[in-house]
Enzyme design. Structure first.
Site, PDB file in Angstrom:
ATOM      1  N   GLY A  40      47.655  47.077  41.427  1.00  0.00           N
ATOM      2  CA  GLY A  40      46.960  46.955  42.707  1.00  0.00           C
ATOM      3  C   GLY A  40      45.667  46.188  42.519  1.00  0.00           C
ATOM      4  O   GLY A  40      45.163  46.081  41.396  1.00  0.00           O
ATOM      5  N   GLN A  60      37.106  43.717  44.391  1.00  0.00           N
ATOM      6  CA  GLN A  60      37.109  43.610  42.922  1.00  0.00           C
ATOM      7  C   GLN A  60      36.956  42.165  42.450  1.00  0.00           C
ATOM      8  O   GLN A  60      36.611  41.925  41.296  1.00  0.00           O
ATOM      9  CB  GLN A  60      38.401  44.209  42.338  1.00  0.00           C
ATOM     10  CG  GLN A  60      38.490  45.718  42.526  1.00  0.00           C
ATOM     11  CD  GLN A  60      39.782  46.268  41.954  1.00  0.00           C
ATOM     12  OE1 GLN A  60      40.808  46.280  42.623  1.00  0.00           O
ATOM     13  NE2 GLN A  60      39.743  46.693  40.696  1.00  0.00           N
ATOM     14  N   CYS A  95      41.786  51.533  36.181  1.00  0.00           N
ATOM     15  CA  CYS A  95      41.275  50.580  37.159  1.00  0.00           C
ATOM     16  C   CYS A  95      40.911  49.290  36.439  1.00  0.00           C
ATOM     17  O   CYS A  95      40.277  49.331  35.380  1.00  0.00           O
ATOM     18  CB  CYS A  95      40.046  51.159  37.855  1.00  0.00           C
ATOM     19  SG  CYS A  95      39.335  50.059  39.106  1.00  0.00           S
ATOM     20  N   LEU A  96      41.304  48.174  37.019  1.00  0.00           N
ATOM     21  CA  LEU A  96      40.985  46.880  36.402  1.00  0.00           C
ATOM     22  C   LEU A  96      39.476  46.660  36.344  1.00  0.00           C
ATOM     23  O   LEU A  96      39.011  45.876  35.515  1.00  0.00           O
ATOM     24  CB  LEU A  96      41.660  45.746  37.185  1.00  0.00           C
ATOM     25  CG  LEU A  96      43.195  45.767  37.147  1.00  0.00           C
ATOM     26  CD1 LEU A  96      43.768  44.708  38.090  1.00  0.00           C
ATOM     27  CD2 LEU A  96      43.706  45.545  35.724  1.00  0.00           C
ATOM     28  N   HIS A 118      43.598  54.758  46.035  1.00  0.00           N
ATOM     29  CA  HIS A 118      42.680  54.148  45.057  1.00  0.00           C
ATOM     30  C   HIS A 118      42.138  52.823  45.613  1.00  0.00           C
ATOM     31  O   HIS A 118      40.932  52.551  45.522  1.00  0.00           O
ATOM     32  CB  HIS A 118      43.461  53.942  43.752  1.00  0.00           C
ATOM     33  CG  HIS A 118      42.749  53.223  42.651  1.00  0.00           C
ATOM     34  ND1 HIS A 118      42.470  53.811  41.430  1.00  0.00           N
ATOM     35  CD2 HIS A 118      42.290  51.949  42.562  1.00  0.00           C
ATOM     36  CE1 HIS A 118      41.850  52.922  40.665  1.00  0.00           C
ATOM     37  NE2 HIS A 118      41.735  51.779  41.320  1.00  0.00           N
ATOM     38  N   GLU A 119      43.007  52.016  46.209  1.00  0.00           N
ATOM     39  CA  GLU A 119      42.578  50.702  46.720  1.00  0.00           C
ATOM     40  C   GLU A 119      41.703  50.837  47.962  1.00  0.00           C
ATOM     41  O   GLU A 119      40.722  50.107  48.114  1.00  0.00           O
ATOM     42  CB  GLU A 119      43.796  49.819  47.038  1.00  0.00           C
ATOM     43  CG  GLU A 119      44.738  49.548  45.880  1.00  0.00           C
ATOM     44  CD  GLU A 119      44.078  49.075  44.611  1.00  0.00           C
ATOM     45  OE1 GLU A 119      42.946  48.551  44.667  1.00  0.00           O
ATOM     46  OE2 GLU A 119      44.676  49.246  43.544  1.00  0.00           O
ATOM     47  N   HIS A 161      38.244  51.531  47.068  1.00  0.00           N
ATOM     48  CA  HIS A 161      37.492  50.322  46.696  1.00  0.00           C
ATOM     49  C   HIS A 161      36.884  49.656  47.932  1.00  0.00           C
ATOM     50  O   HIS A 161      35.742  49.187  47.899  1.00  0.00           O
ATOM     51  CB  HIS A 161      38.406  49.298  46.012  1.00  0.00           C
ATOM     52  CG  HIS A 161      38.622  49.504  44.545  1.00  0.00           C
ATOM     53  ND1 HIS A 161      37.588  49.567  43.634  1.00  0.00           N
ATOM     54  CD2 HIS A 161      39.762  49.607  43.809  1.00  0.00           C
ATOM     55  CE1 HIS A 161      38.095  49.719  42.410  1.00  0.00           C
ATOM     56  NE2 HIS A 161      39.413  49.756  42.484  1.00  0.00           N
TER      57      HIS A 161
HETATM   58  O1  GNR Z   1      46.536  48.794  37.600  1.00  0.00           O
HETATM   59  C1  GNR Z   1      46.181  49.866  38.078  1.00  0.00           C
HETATM   60  N1  GNR Z   1      46.821  51.002  37.701  1.00  0.00           N
HETATM   61  C2  GNR Z   1      46.636  52.230  38.302  1.00  0.00           C
HETATM   62  C3  GNR Z   1      47.163  53.347  37.678  1.00  0.00           C
HETATM   63  C4  GNR Z   1      47.027  54.596  38.241  1.00  0.00           C
HETATM   64  C5  GNR Z   1      46.380  54.736  39.443  1.00  0.00           C
HETATM   65  C6  GNR Z   1      45.838  53.627  40.085  1.00  0.00           C
HETATM   66  C7  GNR Z   1      45.970  52.383  39.523  1.00  0.00           C
HETATM   67  S1  GNR Z   1      45.326  50.998  40.350  1.00  0.00           S
HETATM   68  C8  GNR Z   1      45.037  49.924  39.002  1.00  0.00           C
HETATM   69  C9  GNR Z   1      44.620  48.549  39.498  1.00  0.00           C
HETATM   70  C10 GNR Z   1      43.280  48.644  40.167  1.00  0.00           C
HETATM   71  O2  GNR Z   1      42.241  48.800  39.588  1.00  0.00           O
HETATM   72  N2  GNR Z   1      43.267  48.612  41.465  1.00  0.00           N
HETATM   73  O3  GNR Z   1      42.111  48.739  42.120  1.00  0.00           O
HETATM   74 NI    NI Z   2      40.827  49.915  40.860  1.00  0.00          NI
END
Ligand code: GNR
Ligand code: NI
Length: 167
Positions: free
Chosen positions: A46, A51, A91-92, A133-134, A137
């Site tokens: 995601g 980001q 999270c990236l 999660h997104e 952000h």
């Molecule tokens: O790549 C991602 N893996 C992930 C694993 C578990 C829960 C959420 C994520 S999202 C993350 C990519 C990211 O940072 N999206 O904002």
């Molecule tokens: Ni993230």
């Protein structure tokens, strides 16, 4: 299409509240395509526009095993939440850190697609986690905000050090 640079925690730009997209035009579609390329290249499942330092309400997600099911959410809103579900999240923008977070197990989300058309999706488990999660952000929130102050402090120190060494 272009791979864009991803901001890293604790960059204050990750704390901005992203603004709604007014019109889904070719510029937005180019941005969506760059986001998808950046997500796949990372690799991640995601990515929120914030980001890559674009404070607009745009998310791309692909949780599929074959990396061939791109989902685009413009101005997403969660309209229903049910159950509790937790997995180890990454999270990236917080590289190398993985911690469990409790979230809703099922969510209904309303958004516009890449074509500007509204849709509703009911998601469960990993996809539901990813959507939550997104959307966090987009509201300036990062998954580490759910952890203890001590863990947050350790993560911040570790990432600040990594970023000093990377200069
Ligand atoms: O790549 C991602 N893996 C992930 C694993 C578990 C829960 C959420 C994520 S999202 C993350 C990519 C990211 O940072 N999206 O904002
Ligand atoms: Ni993230």
């Amino acid at each position: 299409m272009t791979v864009r640079a991803i901001l890293h925690y604790p960059d204050p730009r990750l704390r901005k509240k992203a603004q709604p997209v007014a019109v889904v035009d070719d510029g937005i579609r180019r941005l969506v395509d760059d986001m998808a390329e950046t997500m796949y290249q990372a690799p991640g499942i995601g990515l929120a526009a914030i980001q890559i330092d674009v404070p607009q309400r745009i998310v791309v997600i692909d949780c599929s095993a074959q990396h061939n099911d791109l989902k685009v959410f413009i101005n997403p809103v969660i309209t229903r939440r049910e159950g509790v579900y937790g997995i180890e999240e990454g999270c990236l923008s917080v590289p190398g850190i993985f911690e469990e977070v409790q979230r809703a197990q099922t969510v209904a989300v309303e958004a516009l697609g890449r074509d500007g058309q509204p849709f509703t999706l009911i998601a469960q488990d990993l996809l539901a986690v990813c959507i939550q999660h997104e959307i966090d952000h987009l509201d300036g929130k990062v998954f580490v905000d759910y952890l203890s102050r001590l863990k947050q402090q350790r993560i911040r120190k570790k990432l600040e050090k990594q970023q000093r060494l990377a200069m």
